[in-house]
Enzyme design. Sequence first.
Site, short mmCIF file in Angstrom:
data_model
loop_
_atom_site.label_atom_id
_atom_site.label_comp_id
_atom_site.label_asym_id
_atom_site.label_seq_id
_atom_site.Cartn_x
_atom_site.Cartn_y
_atom_site.Cartn_z
N LYS A 258 0.86 -1.19 0.00
CA LYS A 258 0.00 0.00 0.00
C LYS A 258 0.89 1.24 0.00
O LYS A 258 1.83 1.32 0.79
CB LYS A 258 -0.92 -0.04 1.23
CG LYS A 258 -2.14 0.84 1.13
CD LYS A 258 -3.20 0.48 2.15
CE LYS A 258 -4.35 1.48 2.11
NZ LYS A 258 -5.47 1.09 2.97
N GLU A 341 -19.77 -5.43 9.86
CA GLU A 341 -20.75 -4.63 10.58
C GLU A 341 -21.82 -5.50 11.23
O GLU A 341 -22.30 -5.19 12.34
CB GLU A 341 -21.40 -3.62 9.62
CG GLU A 341 -20.49 -2.47 9.19
CD GLU A 341 -19.51 -2.80 8.08
OE1 GLU A 341 -19.60 -3.92 7.50
OE2 GLU A 341 -18.65 -1.95 7.77
N ARG A 369 -25.62 -2.02 6.90
CA ARG A 369 -25.27 -3.45 6.79
C ARG A 369 -25.75 -4.26 8.00
O ARG A 369 -25.85 -5.48 7.91
CB ARG A 369 -23.75 -3.60 6.72
CG ARG A 369 -23.13 -3.24 5.41
CD ARG A 369 -22.87 -4.48 4.59
NE ARG A 369 -22.56 -4.13 3.22
CZ ARG A 369 -21.38 -4.29 2.64
NH1 ARG A 369 -20.39 -4.81 3.31
NH2 ARG A 369 -21.21 -3.95 1.39
C1 TPP Z 1 -18.98 -2.01 4.30
C2 TPP Z 1 -17.80 -1.09 4.47
N1 TPP Z 1 -17.23 -0.96 5.69
C3 TPP Z 1 -16.17 -0.15 5.84
C4 TPP Z 1 -15.68 0.55 4.78
C5 TPP Z 1 -14.53 1.52 4.99
N2 TPP Z 1 -13.34 1.08 4.30
C6 TPP Z 1 -12.99 1.52 3.09
S1 TPP Z 1 -11.57 0.92 2.51
C7 TPP Z 1 -11.37 0.00 3.90
C8 TPP Z 1 -10.17 -0.89 4.02
C9 TPP Z 1 -10.17 -1.89 2.93
O1 TPP Z 1 -9.01 -2.66 3.02
P1 TPP Z 1 -8.57 -3.48 1.75
O2 TPP Z 1 -9.77 -4.08 1.12
O3 TPP Z 1 -7.52 -4.40 2.17
O4 TPP Z 1 -8.05 -2.39 0.74
P2 TPP Z 1 -6.68 -1.55 0.84
O5 TPP Z 1 -7.08 -0.19 1.30
O6 TPP Z 1 -5.75 -2.24 1.76
O7 TPP Z 1 -6.17 -1.53 -0.55
C10 TPP Z 1 -12.41 0.21 4.80
C11 TPP Z 1 -12.52 -0.40 6.13
C12 TPP Z 1 -16.32 0.40 3.55
N3 TPP Z 1 -15.95 1.08 2.46
N4 TPP Z 1 -17.36 -0.43 3.41
#
Ligand code: TPP
Length: 593
Positions: A258, A341, A369
């Site tokens: 990242k 969630e 959710r």
């Molecule tokens: C249902 C939901 N919960 C929380 C989020 C907030 N959120 C957005 S990106 C993220 C982290 C995602 O991690 P990953 O899929 O590993 O992607 P990375 O940022 O590491 O590339 C979170 C918790 C969201 N978008 N949707």
Amino acid sequence: MLDSLPQHPPITPLLDRIESPADLRRLSPEQLPVLAEELRHWLLYTVGQTGGHFGAGLGVVELTLALHYCLDTPTDHLIWDVGHQCYPHKILTGRKARMLTMRQQHGLAPFPKRDESPWDVFGTGHSSTSISAALGLALAARLQGESRRSVAVIGDGAMTAGMAFEALNHAAHTGADLLVILNDNDMSISRNEGGLATYLANKLRNRLSGDTTAALFESLAFNYTGPVDGHDLPHLLQTLTQVLQQPGPQFLHVITCKGKGYAPAEADPVGFHAITKMEPQQNTPSLKRQKFCNVFGEWLVSRAATDPRLCAITPAMREGSDLIAFSEQYPDRYFDVAIAEQHALTLAAGLAAGGMQPVVAIYSTFLQRGYDQLIHDLAIQQLDLVLAIDRAGLVGEDGATHAGCFDIAFLRCLPDVQILTPSSHTELTRMLDYAHQTPGIVAVRYPRGSEAKDLPDLNQPPALPAAHLLRQGGEHLLLNFGPLLDQAWQVAERLNLSLVDMRSVKPLDTGLLTGLVKQHRLIVTLEDHAIQGGAGSAVGEWLHAEGFSNPLLTLGIPDVWIDHASREQQLQSCGLDSQSIEASIHRWIRDHS
Ligand SMILES: Cc1ncc(C[n+]2csc(CCOP(=O)(O)OP(=O)(O)O)c2C)c(N)n1
Ligand SMILES: CC(=O)[C@@H](O)[C@H](O)COP(=O)(O)O
Ligand SMILES: [Mg+2]
């Protein structure tokens, strides 16, 4: 590797030739690393200018290039989970120049959006939907006899959600031609939490070439390939070409970093998950005022010191919900459940049934959710919960997917659930205390950002859940629910309205309202929530049930999707800035006098 953001447009001769992925496919594989470098520089320059999601896009530069090179997009379908990593995809699919409009009103959307481009096959924003969507697209193609490939790119954070595993489970059963790519960077927004994260991280550390990682996904009837280095373009191209030739459900495990290519983001992926716009000559985000979420975080820490039963739960939003201090001071009572969630709410139910006092800190949009869990596991069982609903109302640049416009509507129909709407930071603290001391579920919904700068100097309000009469005016009455109190105050002064800060949507302070409704003619309600089903609707239902015939003007978010823009622009487009509120009331009075 860059360690500061470009202040001027970088020279990108190869990238300038790419108006669509068809141009990309005309390049030789040997040219792609140079293109990756240019793409990364353009990304760094433009996100620095606009702000937005940062580290995730940098991490998938090579993967995005390789996918558009090997696939025949948009005939083949490519779905980005969450979509916060889609900026390189947007640059390669004809939107390079428009990157400078990212997240701005009428500019590029922050996530894939179907009406923005044929390459944005499926809109996202919330996580863990990509495998279901890609499977649906694969099955639709199969049923219609079309030959298209369907690919989902999902992060290790998004993979923690139950929904991702529901889709994997079903995909196996269908045998569909589907490629799931796990973009494993060992990060969610914060460090990824839970058993799956540990499992994936161990495989990386031990460099076991996927032997045991394969077992998990192969047990779900996927053909596993990996792990492969997601920044090694030649290897990525070779692997993708092979995997895409295989029929049935395929799983490709890609390891990425990242923030790749930008030293500060590689060193601090949490801080660089998203950035605010950089001011010229400045490489760190500007200082911010205290926000509602900070007030919540401070409240939690202070009350945990005196109440050993207080526990806090977050579904992967430690930083956004400001649980950092609590997680450090009370690690035993802090639960980051990852992107889960539904589990967050039922975990709270279990904790409450076991004698603890759970506080679930959750964004309004993500609470959607966990609705059944809230009803079935908490409300019906009359368990105690402080529901701290953050990012309630319009959230600005993240747009419609993240707007928290519906929580009042879906909560106020639940028996016994109380809903409070603070208009200021002090009120938030009072309401959290009330929620903490009151049995059952008490939801406190507060917005993204800070309280208004120009709040009137208010007297001490009555004890909650009573409303607060702020101003005795003339013929008409304005009822404020939540953070638009400064606008309400200005309009009340200008039009000589009586003004009440209602504070509670449920229960309504019907004692105060009964007297005031009799003294006034027009009743106006104001809220940062959908008009349909919102606090104004609650007032309307009560007026009707009591046999009052006063006219009611409900001001809030109209029945349309509100696109990305600044929060101020969104409020204005909804008629919720003070001038528009005044104009709406004025118009009504003129038309009915
Ligand atoms: C249902 C939901 N919960 C929380 C989020 C907030 N959120 C957005 S990106 C993220 C982290 C995602 O991690 P990953 O899929 O590993 O992607 P990375 O940022 O590491 O590339 C979170 C918790 C969201 N978008 N949707
Ligand atoms: C993509 C996503 O869901 C999060 O990164 C979200 O954009 C965070 O929002 P805040 O900036 O309001 O915390
Ligand atoms: Mg990740």
